[in-house]
Scaffold this active site. Structure first.
Site, PDB file in Angstrom:
ATOM      1  N   TRP A 102     -56.525 -49.885 -21.308  1.00  0.00           N
ATOM      2  CA  TRP A 102     -56.591 -48.430 -21.467  1.00  0.00           C
ATOM      3  C   TRP A 102     -57.643 -47.833 -20.544  1.00  0.00           C
ATOM      4  O   TRP A 102     -57.476 -46.711 -20.049  1.00  0.00           O
ATOM      5  CB  TRP A 102     -56.829 -48.070 -22.928  1.00  0.00           C
ATOM      6  CG  TRP A 102     -55.706 -48.584 -23.776  1.00  0.00           C
ATOM      7  CD1 TRP A 102     -55.739 -49.611 -24.677  1.00  0.00           C
ATOM      8  CD2 TRP A 102     -54.341 -48.144 -23.749  1.00  0.00           C
ATOM      9  NE1 TRP A 102     -54.496 -49.827 -25.217  1.00  0.00           N
ATOM     10  CE2 TRP A 102     -53.612 -48.946 -24.663  1.00  0.00           C
ATOM     11  CE3 TRP A 102     -53.665 -47.150 -23.043  1.00  0.00           C
ATOM     12  CZ2 TRP A 102     -52.244 -48.783 -24.883  1.00  0.00           C
ATOM     13  CZ3 TRP A 102     -52.298 -46.981 -23.259  1.00  0.00           C
ATOM     14  CH2 TRP A 102     -51.611 -47.790 -24.169  1.00  0.00           C
ATOM     15  N   ASP A 170     -62.671 -42.579 -25.329  1.00  0.00           N
ATOM     16  CA  ASP A 170     -61.352 -42.758 -25.934  1.00  0.00           C
ATOM     17  C   ASP A 170     -61.566 -43.594 -27.186  1.00  0.00           C
ATOM     18  O   ASP A 170     -61.857 -44.780 -27.112  1.00  0.00           O
ATOM     19  CB  ASP A 170     -60.431 -43.468 -24.941  1.00  0.00           C
ATOM     20  CG  ASP A 170     -59.067 -43.812 -25.529  1.00  0.00           C
ATOM     21  OD1 ASP A 170     -58.829 -43.520 -26.718  1.00  0.00           O
ATOM     22  OD2 ASP A 170     -58.247 -44.397 -24.801  1.00  0.00           O
ATOM     23  N   LYS A 194     -53.274 -44.978 -35.244  1.00  0.00           N
ATOM     24  CA  LYS A 194     -53.923 -46.221 -35.661  1.00  0.00           C
ATOM     25  C   LYS A 194     -54.750 -46.008 -36.936  1.00  0.00           C
ATOM     26  O   LYS A 194     -54.534 -46.666 -37.934  1.00  0.00           O
ATOM     27  CB  LYS A 194     -54.770 -46.778 -34.519  1.00  0.00           C
ATOM     28  CG  LYS A 194     -53.932 -47.043 -33.258  1.00  0.00           C
ATOM     29  CD  LYS A 194     -54.749 -47.543 -32.109  1.00  0.00           C
ATOM     30  CE  LYS A 194     -53.952 -47.560 -30.819  1.00  0.00           C
ATOM     31  NZ  LYS A 194     -52.781 -48.443 -30.834  1.00  0.00           N
TER      32      LYS A 194
END
Length: 359
Positions: A102, A170, A194
Site C-alpha cells: 500500500w 493511511d 476492516k
C-alpha cells in the site's frame, strides 16, 4: 445458524450485534416506513445518522476541534491521488516510509503529481519490519506519508515518528484498534472495510489549517475543501455504509471504547503469536517480533501443499480467509476488532492440532 469464523483481510468480520440491529432496521428505520437504504441524504432522518457517526468518531478517537471529518468515496486508493493533487507543489517533495504494497501504491500515484523521496524502506527484507526513520532531510517536504499497519506483510508501527513536516497516515487496517494521539497527524485516512464497517465509505480526518495550503487547479469534486464546506454531502454519500459505520462505532463505545478494544486486540494477537513461537519452527512468522501487527498475523508452513491442506481443513472447521497473500505466501489471520478472543483461541487450538497431525 452457525456463524463462520471470518479471518478475511477485508471486507472483514462485522460484530453480530451490529448485523442484527441493521437487519431489524433494514425494512423500517426508526418508524419512518422506509428502509435506511431508501432515506434521502437530505432528510432529517439521515442527517441524524450522519452527525452521529461524526460525533462518535470524535469521542472515540479524541479528535481535537481543529480537525475536519469527511466521509468520502473511492476507498483509500483515491486518497493516494487526492493528497498530492491537493497538497504537493512543484517546489516541495512528498516523503514516504515504504513498508509494503500500500505504500508502493501511494508512492506510485504521488509520482504522477510531483517530486517524491523514499525516506526509509524495508523492501529488501520483503517488508518484514518497520524501518528506522531518519527525518533530518525532510524539513522542507510537503508531507511524510506512512502506512500504520501492513495487511499483507503483518507489520505495524509500534510508535509513530515525530515528524518536522505534516504527517499523513493511511490507517485503513488499524484505525480504532488502539489509542493514538490524533494531534500528531495532519491527515489520517482509511477505508472502512476492516475495522469501521462494510466497504463503500472512506474516513478522512484532516487538520483544518492544512486546507489553507490546498492547490487551486483541482476538479471541484476532488478538492477536500469542497467536501468540508458541504459536510460530505456535496454529492450523494454512501448512506448505508455511513449508517453501518455509526452502528459499529456505537458497538465499540458500548464495549468499552478504544482502550478496552486495544487490550482485547493485544490478547488476541498474543494467543496466535505464542502458538507460532512455541511450534518449534512448524509455523514461521513473517514479521520481525518488534514489528508484529496486532491486526494481521502472517506465517508460513514448510511447503505449499501443507499450506493448502491447512487452509482447506480450517475451512472445513468453518474458519475462512486464512490464505496468505502471494507476496508472502503461507497464511494470514486478520483479527480486526470484530474478531473475538474466542475466535483466536479456536484458531490456535486448530493450529496446535494440525501441527500434531502433520509433524
Amino acid at each position: 445458524m452457525e456463524r463462520t469464523t471470518n479471518f478475511n483481510a477485508g471486507p472483514a468480520a462485522l460484530p453480530l450485534e451490529v448485523l442484527q440491529k441493521a437487519q431489524k432496521e433494514f425494512i423500517d428505520f426508526n418508524e419512518s416506513g422506509m428502509s435506511v437504504m431508501e432515506l434521502s441524504h437530505r432528510s432529517k432522518e439521515y442527517e441524524a445518522v450522519h452527525q452521529k457517526a461524526k460525533s462518535l468518531l470524535i469521542e472515540l478517537m479524541g479528535i481535537p476541534e481543529d480537525y475536519d471529518i469527511l466521509f468520502l468515496q473511492g476507498g483509500a486508493s483515491l486518497q493516494f491521488s487526492m493528497l498530492p493533487m491537493n497538497f504537493l507543489t512543484p517546489e516541495k517533495t512528498a516523503h514516504f516510509v515504504m513498508t509494503g504494497a500500500w505504500s508502493e501504491k501511494a508512492l506510485a500515484e504521488t509520482k504522477l503529481f510531483g517530486n517524491t523521496s523514499i525516506t526509509a524502506t524495508s523492501e529488501t527484507d520483503n517488508y518484514s519490519y518497520i524501518p528506522e526513520v531518519d527525518l533530518t532531510d525532510v524539513k522542507d517536504g510537503a508531507y511524510l506519508h506512512i502506512t500504520s499497519n501492513n495487511t499483507i506483510f503483518g507489520t505495524q508501527w509500534q510508535e509513530f515518528p515525530n515528524s518536522p513536516i505534516p504527517l499523513v497516515a493511511d490507517m485503513s487496517s488499524d484505525i480504532l484498534s488502539r489509542k493514538i494521539d490524533v494531534s500528531k497527524f495532519d491527515v489520517i485516512y482509511g477505508g472502512a472495510q476492516k475495522n469501521l464497517g462494510p466497504s463503500g465509505v472512506t474516513v478522512v480526518i484532516m487538520k483544518k489549517s492544512w486546507l489553507q495550503n490546498e492547490n487551486a487547479n483541482v476538479p471541484k469534486i476532488l478538492k477536500y475543501s469542497t467536501h468540508v464546506k458541504a459536510d460530505s454531502l456535496y454529492n450523494t454519500p454512501p448512506t448505508f455504509a455511513i449508517y453501518m459505520l455509526s452502528l459499529v462505532l456505537e458497538w465499540l463505545k458500548e464495549n468499552g471504547g478504544v482502550e478496552a478494544v486495544e487490550q482485547r486486540n493485544e490478547q488476541k494477537a498474543q494467543v496466535l503469536y505464542s502458538c507460532i513461537d512455541e511450534s518449534n519452527g512448524f509455523y514461521k512468522g513473517h514479521a520481525r517480533k518488534d514489528s508484529r501487527s496486532r491486526m494481521n498475523v502472517t506465517f508460513t508452513l514448510r511447503d505449499d501443499e501443507l499450506t493448502k491442506t491447512f487452509v482447506q481443513k480450517a475451512k472445513d472447521a468453518k474458519m475462512i480467509g486464512l490464505g496468505g497473500h502471494r507476496s508472502v505466501g503461507g497464511c494470514r489471520a486478520s483479527i480486526y476488532n470484530a474478531v473475538s478472543l474466542e475466535d483466536c483461541e479456536k484458531l490456535a487450538a486448530f493450529m496446535k492440532k494440525f501441527q500434531q497431525e502433520n509433524e
